[in-house]
Write a protein that holds these residues in place. Structure first.
Motif, PDB file in Angstrom:
ATOM      1  N   ALA A  98       0.838  -1.206   0.000  1.00 43.10           N
ATOM      2  CA  ALA A  98       0.000   0.000   0.000  1.00 43.10           C
ATOM      3  C   ALA A  98       0.869   1.250   0.000  1.00 43.10           C
ATOM      4  O   ALA A  98       0.586   2.222  -0.719  1.00 43.10           O
ATOM      5  CB  ALA A  98      -0.925  -0.013   1.216  1.00 43.10           C
ATOM      6  N   GLN A  99       1.918   1.248   0.801  1.00 43.96           N
ATOM      7  CA  GLN A  99       2.820   2.402   0.852  1.00 43.96           C
ATOM      8  C   GLN A  99       3.527   2.607  -0.481  1.00 43.96           C
ATOM      9  O   GLN A  99       3.633   3.738  -0.974  1.00 43.96           O
ATOM     10  CB  GLN A  99       3.851   2.205   1.967  1.00 43.96           C
TER      11      GLN A  99
ATOM     12  N   ARG B  10       1.087   4.021  -3.012  1.00 48.96           N
ATOM     13  CA  ARG B  10       0.777   5.427  -2.723  1.00 48.96           C
ATOM     14  C   ARG B  10       1.916   6.335  -3.174  1.00 48.96           C
ATOM     15  O   ARG B  10       1.688   7.392  -3.778  1.00 48.96           O
ATOM     16  CB  ARG B  10       0.520   5.590  -1.225  1.00 48.96           C
TER      17      ARG B  10
ATOM     18  N   SER C 186      -3.234   1.382  -3.755  1.00 51.68           N
ATOM     19  CA  SER C 186      -2.932   1.617  -2.345  1.00 51.68           C
ATOM     20  C   SER C 186      -4.151   1.323  -1.470  1.00 51.68           C
ATOM     21  O   SER C 186      -4.024   0.681  -0.418  1.00 51.68           O
ATOM     22  CB  SER C 186      -2.467   3.056  -2.136  1.00 51.68           C
TER      23      SER C 186
END
Length: 487
Positions: free
Chosen positions: A415-416, A419, A427
């Motif tokens: 997810a990081q 993003r 993300s």
């Protein structure tokens, strides 16, 4: 450190302690599987669902010790035992609990937990494997479902009611214990009579499994005997594990006799075991400074002890004293260039010191040397993210071949990475995965809904988010509403 809210876990072990024996036929007949009697009470799918919900409460209360290296270590022992089990195990999840009491337990659906105190009390890896083999036997023999069947009273509705009470009273230990008593008091006298026989059953299967897996079969008996002796000598009350796994002189003697009937196993001391005990000691301490003082005292008595040097370096890193920790870690890394945990500590300390290139280089070498190490891959991905290489981090996380499944932290890092690469739909999806697997379906749903509100979603992204939304929504009650929409 002691977490009083976890006192209900001791009661939960009754689910796996009162069991019915299953024998393995010597001749396998190829017939279609039509289920077992226990399925009439709790199907494997229902057991997994129950276990997942309880795990969600453990994560939500921050009771799980979420350390990738410790999780990987106990999981590697668990799957080594599972590979030697005479009964094919279901999906398994091994985890550590932030509790210094000595205990282990099996939840429905193949979730096997170990208190941090158990790892600290064990003197060698075979003692850990002995307890783990015992708990694994509870799982492979489906003791929870069979207990429900044998009582002829406990049903899936009963267990769901118990679980609902646990969730409702998750902040109140008295409510939780009372909720579990609903399950315990069902035909209680009959369950108590089962306890001794079925604990012995788990002993027998566990000893056979651990011996086949290459551990010293005496590990189980030696661990329980030591705990029993400590209880008598120090008079500090009955250890949690003895309350949930009742012992007797005969039972220990029988376990010893079973072990003696098997071929002897002599194992060399495990450095990884000692390092992981040191790591546990740091993470179980109330304050990192206490762990620093503890390891400094240990090193005064035994200056050359590598595990204590590692423990001191790790404790110092937890205190923010990376420079001093790095000096110790570099010395250890020269002494043990092929030890994964020491190399990981070195790389992480370089990162804490702002030496990003050295951190990336060290962790890249570690991943190449240990391609199946999930902790190495996670640490390397974090180093890549910290140095602005989000695409490389994502490729690394997606291309890995985890030996024991995908660690939860993988989804958080994915997810990081998404993003930071500007892919907000990805993300949202990965963070929803992370939250959902931790048992927080409400926050997972919020992440998905935020993703669905993004402009310019393509059809594939929208379909993927909607499919995940249906899966997550099914976990929530039909009348569930977000906090901001509640009266």
């Amino acid at each position: 450190m002691r977490i009083s809210q976890l006192s209900w876990i001791a009661a939960a072990t009754l689910w796996s302690s009162t069991v019915a024996a299953v024998t393995t036929p010597s001749v396998v007949i190829d017939l279609p599987y039509i289920g077992e009697p226990a399925d009439n009470t709790l199907s494997p799918m229902q057991e997994r669902e129950l276990g997942a919900r309880v795990m969600g409460q453990l994560y939500g209360g921050e009771y799980v010790l979420e350390d990738p290296e410790l999780a990987d270590y106990i999981t590697s022992i668990g799957w080594k035992l599972a590979a030697s089990s005479a009964t094919r195990p279901p999906q398994l999840t091994f985890f550590l609990v932030k509790d210094d009491r000595i205990n282990a337990f099996a939840l429905p659906g193949g979730y096997i937990g170990f208190n941090a105190g158990l790892l600290l009390a064990a003197e060698n890896e075979s003692e850990v494997a002995g307890v783990m083999g015992h708990e694994l036997a509870h799982v492979t023999q489906r003791h929870i479902a069979r207990t429900a069947q044998d009582t002829e009273v406990a049903t899936i509705a009963t267990w769901l009611a118990v679980l609902a009470a646990i969730i409702a009273g998750s902040a109140d230990p008295d409510v939780i214990i009372g909720a579990l008593s609903v399950g315990q008091t069902l035909n209680y006298q009959r369950q108590v009579s089962f306890t001794r026989a079925h604990e012995q059953e788990a002993d027998r299967i566990g000893i056979q499994t651990m011996a086949k897996a290459g551990f010293d079969p005496n590990g189980m008996a030696s661990f329980f005997q030591k705990i029993s002796q400590q209880s008598r000598l120090y008079g500090s009350g009955t250890p949690e594990i003895l309350r949930t796994h009742p012992l007797s002189t005969n039972r220990i003697a029988e376990a010893r006799a079973r072990a003696d009937s098997l071929p002897p196993v002599k194992l060399t001391p495990s450095l990884e075991f000692e390092l992981m005990r040191a790591r546990t000691r740091v993470l179980a301490a109330d304050l990192p400074s206490q762990a620093v003082s503890d390891f400094e005292a240990r090193l005064r008595n035994d200056p050359g002890n590598s595990a204590n040097q590692y423990g001191l370096a790790f404790a110092l890193s937890q205190m923010g004293q990376a420079a001093r920790a790095l000096t110790l870690a570099e010395r250890l890394a020269e002494q043990y260039p092929a030890q994964v945990n020491i190399q990981l500590l070195l790389g992480q300390l370089y990162l804490e010191q702002g030496q990003k290139q050295r951190a990336v280089a060290t962790l890249e070498r570690t991943v190449k040397a240990f391609p199946r190490s999930a902790p190495a891959r996670l640490a390397y991905a974090e180093a890549l993210l910290s140095s602005g290489q989000s695409d490389r981090a994502r490729q690394l996380l997606l291309s890995g071949d985890p030996a024991y499944g995908t660690p939860l932290q993988t989804y958080r890092l994915l997810a990081q990475a998404a993003r930071e690469s500007g892919n907000l739909a990805e993300s949202s999806f990965q963070m929803a995965q992370f939250l959902f697997l931790r048992g927080d379906a409400g926050l997972a749903l919020a992440q998905i809904d935020a993703g669905l509100r993004l402009p310019d979603l393509d059809d594939k992204q929208r379909a993927r988010l909607l499919a995940k939304r249906r899966e997550v929504r099914d976990r929530l009650p039909s009348n569930w509403r977000p906090l901001d929409q509640r009266p």
